[in-house]
Scaffold this active site. Structure first.
Site, PDB file in Angstrom:
ATOM      1  N   TRP A  82       0.849  -1.200   0.000  1.00 17.64           N
ATOM      2  CA  TRP A  82       0.000   0.000   0.000  1.00 17.64           C
ATOM      3  C   TRP A  82       0.881   1.245   0.000  1.00 17.64           C
ATOM      4  CZ3 TRP A  82      -4.594  -0.996  -1.541  1.00 17.64           C
ATOM      5  CH2 TRP A  82      -5.586  -0.011  -1.520  1.00 17.64           C
ATOM      6  N   GLU A 126      -1.151   7.642  -3.623  1.00 19.24           N
ATOM      7  CA  GLU A 126      -0.401   7.328  -4.844  1.00 19.24           C
ATOM      8  C   GLU A 126       0.996   7.928  -4.890  1.00 19.24           C
ATOM      9  OE1 GLU A 126      -4.178   7.143  -7.911  1.00 19.24           O
ATOM     10  OE2 GLU A 126      -3.193   9.063  -7.571  1.00 19.24           O
TER      11      GLU A 126
HETATM   12  C1  NOJ Z   1      -6.524   2.586  -4.552  1.00 22.76           C
HETATM   13  C2  NOJ Z   1      -6.402   3.921  -3.908  1.00 22.76           C
HETATM   14  O1  NOJ Z   1      -7.184   3.989  -2.792  1.00 22.76           O
HETATM   15  C3  NOJ Z   1      -6.712   4.986  -4.911  1.00 22.76           C
HETATM   16  O2  NOJ Z   1      -6.657   6.247  -4.331  1.00 22.76           O
HETATM   17  C4  NOJ Z   1      -5.728   4.873  -6.011  1.00 22.76           C
HETATM   18  O3  NOJ Z   1      -5.988   5.837  -6.996  1.00 22.76           O
HETATM   19  C5  NOJ Z   1      -5.750   3.485  -6.620  1.00 22.76           C
HETATM   20  N1  NOJ Z   1      -5.590   2.484  -5.598  1.00 22.76           N
HETATM   21  C6  NOJ Z   1      -4.709   3.329  -7.699  1.00 22.76           C
HETATM   22  O4  NOJ Z   1      -3.412   3.440  -7.162  1.00 22.76           O
END
Ligand code: NOJ
Ligand code: NOJ
Length: 526
Positions: free
Chosen positions: A175, A249
């Site tokens: 993450w 991100e």
């Molecule tokens: C999930 C995240 O919560 C979101 O904000 C992001 O744009 C996408 N993943 C792609 O990385």
């Protein structure tokens, strides 16, 4: 014809009913056309708002609050297996899986509930809200102690972890971590709770029950053993370090994060002083000043004439709905509590709003397609435009794709809230100052030429009155845009499609509902 019309109406009614639960995703051009045929789920503004806008907002606020509460354990109907006090981002458990508690989403949601509680602490709703907030506070105390990939409790590094499972355990997948806005937002929610609870229980502070209630929340001792102080210590020692942005991100230093950190430390200093912790009060004040003096000014781009969300991010224009959110969540509604460097009415924020709207209007086909209800006959870009996160966004709500990037409910609502809060600022101060810096915004709003407008206008003058009503009108236009893409039964997910406006991404997003509740309040000057 006589037979066909009722048939079509029935078919539409069935499709409307289905549309909200099973919104299909149009992948190919052909499928999109099919969707357009099947799904006139986006009614024209006039049919949608046969009720007056006031009535619609009132209904939708009730629905939004209801659906928001459905995502909070233990009583929420969507979250039966979550730990008491957890605020789930969305009930969607797959495609996408949002069945987690994000520290940010949960804190923002709880702040909204505390505002409702504070307003009328003794009504039925408030007794329900009080239990929720107390469960939340207890659960956050536990979650702070959960070791995770970001770190642990003893050096507080674990507080940068952005999300946890519904049962409160650590999420061990890849993450974007750490995210340093979470502790600040949680401190803000819990500090608001301390103030509201104290106000509604006036004898508590002087009684011998005081410690029992407040100590778990704020206790001067070090090493830290209270929830709010842990978050303030984390924030005051870590704001200089890069972390991921609220969209999870981009690593770096971010406007949104810095704004909420600044506000948390400013309010934290006052709280520390009230709890007999003057050393901490001085330290939090010093760090807040330092954020304000050294970090925040660097987000203003004199070349671009707007704020940028992330420093040193050459792949980004810097325009971002996060700047609107930073001004909203980084600004106390009581200016004497903590003056904000960039409140919603700040010239820099208003110029950023204008530039962002310009970009998004041109970027999303629904913003210029008369079939989807965009008010194309009105070339005024303040006439309500569907807004997404940022121009370069590629997130579809499920994955990252070249044609990703859609409007978001909470971003469109944020624009309305900025406009309403600016109107309220004018009517409380009874004065509008138009500087050379802010003139481009006001001249756009008032349809006039910039330099002619510079000056100060008191309440009652034509310019002042026109500005207040134009701000409210523009706010209403953004709320109408939100309304146009809201599901038939009032449902709001995370996003709506950039081409046809159909629901996209996680359904029943808690944060979307909270943003709607806040915009309704801002419209009433709350
Ligand atoms: C999930 C995240 O919560 C979101 O904000 C992001 O744009 C996408 N993943 C792609 O990385
Ligand atoms: C993705 C968003 O980018 C992020 O800000 C949010 O915390 C999560 N989804 C959960 O809603």
């Amino acid at each position: 014809m006589v037979f066909i019309v009722p048939f079509i109406l029935i078919a539409y009614a069935v499709l409307y009913a289905l549309a909200e639960s099973v919104l299909p995703i149009a992948d190919s051009q052909e499928q999109r056309q099919l969707l357009l045929l099947q799904e006139p789920t986006i009614p024209s503004p006039s049919s949608r708002f046969q009720q007056s806008l006031d009535d619609w907002i009132q209904d939708e606020e009730e629905i939004a609050l209801d659906r928001l509460l459905a995502n909070i354990a233990p009583n929420g109907k969507n979250v039966a297996d979550a730990a008491p006090g957890s605020v789930i981002a969305s009930p969607s458990r797959e495609h996408p899986d949002y069945y987690y508690q994000w520290v940010r989403d949960a804190a923002i949601t709880i702040s909204t509930l505390v505002e409702l509680y504070a307003e009328d602490p003794y009504d039925d709703l408030s007794s329900k809200l009080l239990r929720i907030v107390q469960d939340y506070a207890d659960l956050q105390a536990k979650i702070q102690h959960v070791d995770n990939i970001s770190g642990r409790y003893d050096d507080l590094s674990g507080l940068g972890e952005p999300k946890f499972h519904a049962n409160g355990s650590a999420f061990n997948g890849n993450w974007g971590r750490p995210q340093r806005d979470g502790p600040a937002l949680r401190a803000l929610a819990l500090m608001a709770f301390v103030r509201a609870y104290n106000a509604s229980h006036p004898s508590l502070w002087a009684s011998n029950e005081r410690d029992k209630f407040f100590k778990p929340l704020y206790n001067p001792v070090l090493p830290v053993d209270s929830t709010i102080k842990a978050d303030l210590e984390y924030t005051s020692h870590n704001w200089r370090y890069p972390g991921f942005d609220l969209w999870e991100e981009l690593p770096g230093l971010h406007f949104f994060t810095a704004m909420v950190q600044h506000r948390a430390l400013t309010e934290g200093a006052a709280l520390a002083a009230a709890f007999g912790d003057p050393g901490a009060a001085a330290w939090y004040t010093l760090q807040a000043h330092s954020i304000q003096a050294t970090l925040l000014p660097s987000f203003w781009s004199p070349q671009k004439h707007h704020l940028i969300e992330t420093l040193d991010a050459p792949s980004r224009s810097g325009l971002d709905c996060a700047i609107l959110l930073g001004a909203l969540h980084g600004t106390s509604k009581s200016p004497t509590r903590s003056p904000s460097p960039y409140p919603p009415h700040a010239p820099e924020v208003l110029l950023t709003l204008l530039a962002f709207i310009r970009d998004q209007r041109a970027r999303f086909p629904i913003n210029s397609d008369p079939d989807t209800g965009a008010e194309t006959e009105n070339p005024d870009i303040l006439a309500g435009v569907a807004l997404g996160r940022y121009p370069e966004d590629r997130y579809t709500g499920y994955a990252t794709a070249p044609d990703g990037g859609n409007p978001w409910f909470l971003c469109t609502a944020a624009a309305a809230e900025i406009l309403y809060r600016t109107a309220s600022y004018l009517t409380t101060t009874n004065s509008l100052h138009i500087s050379p810096l802010s003139a481009p915004f006001w001249s756009h709003l008032l349809n006039s030429t910039g330099s002619e407008l510079e000056g100060t206008y008191e309440a009652g003058t034509p310019v002042f009155e026109a500005a207040v009503s134009a701000l409210r009108g523009a706010g209403d236009a953004f709320v109408r845009t939100v309304g146009r893409y809201t599901g038939r039964r009032g449902g709001m997910g995370e996003q709506f499609g950039r081409v046809t406006g159909e629901g996209r991404g996680a359904r029943d997003l808690t944060w979307s509902y909270g943003a709607f509740v806040m915009v309704g309040r801002a419209r009433r000057g709350r």
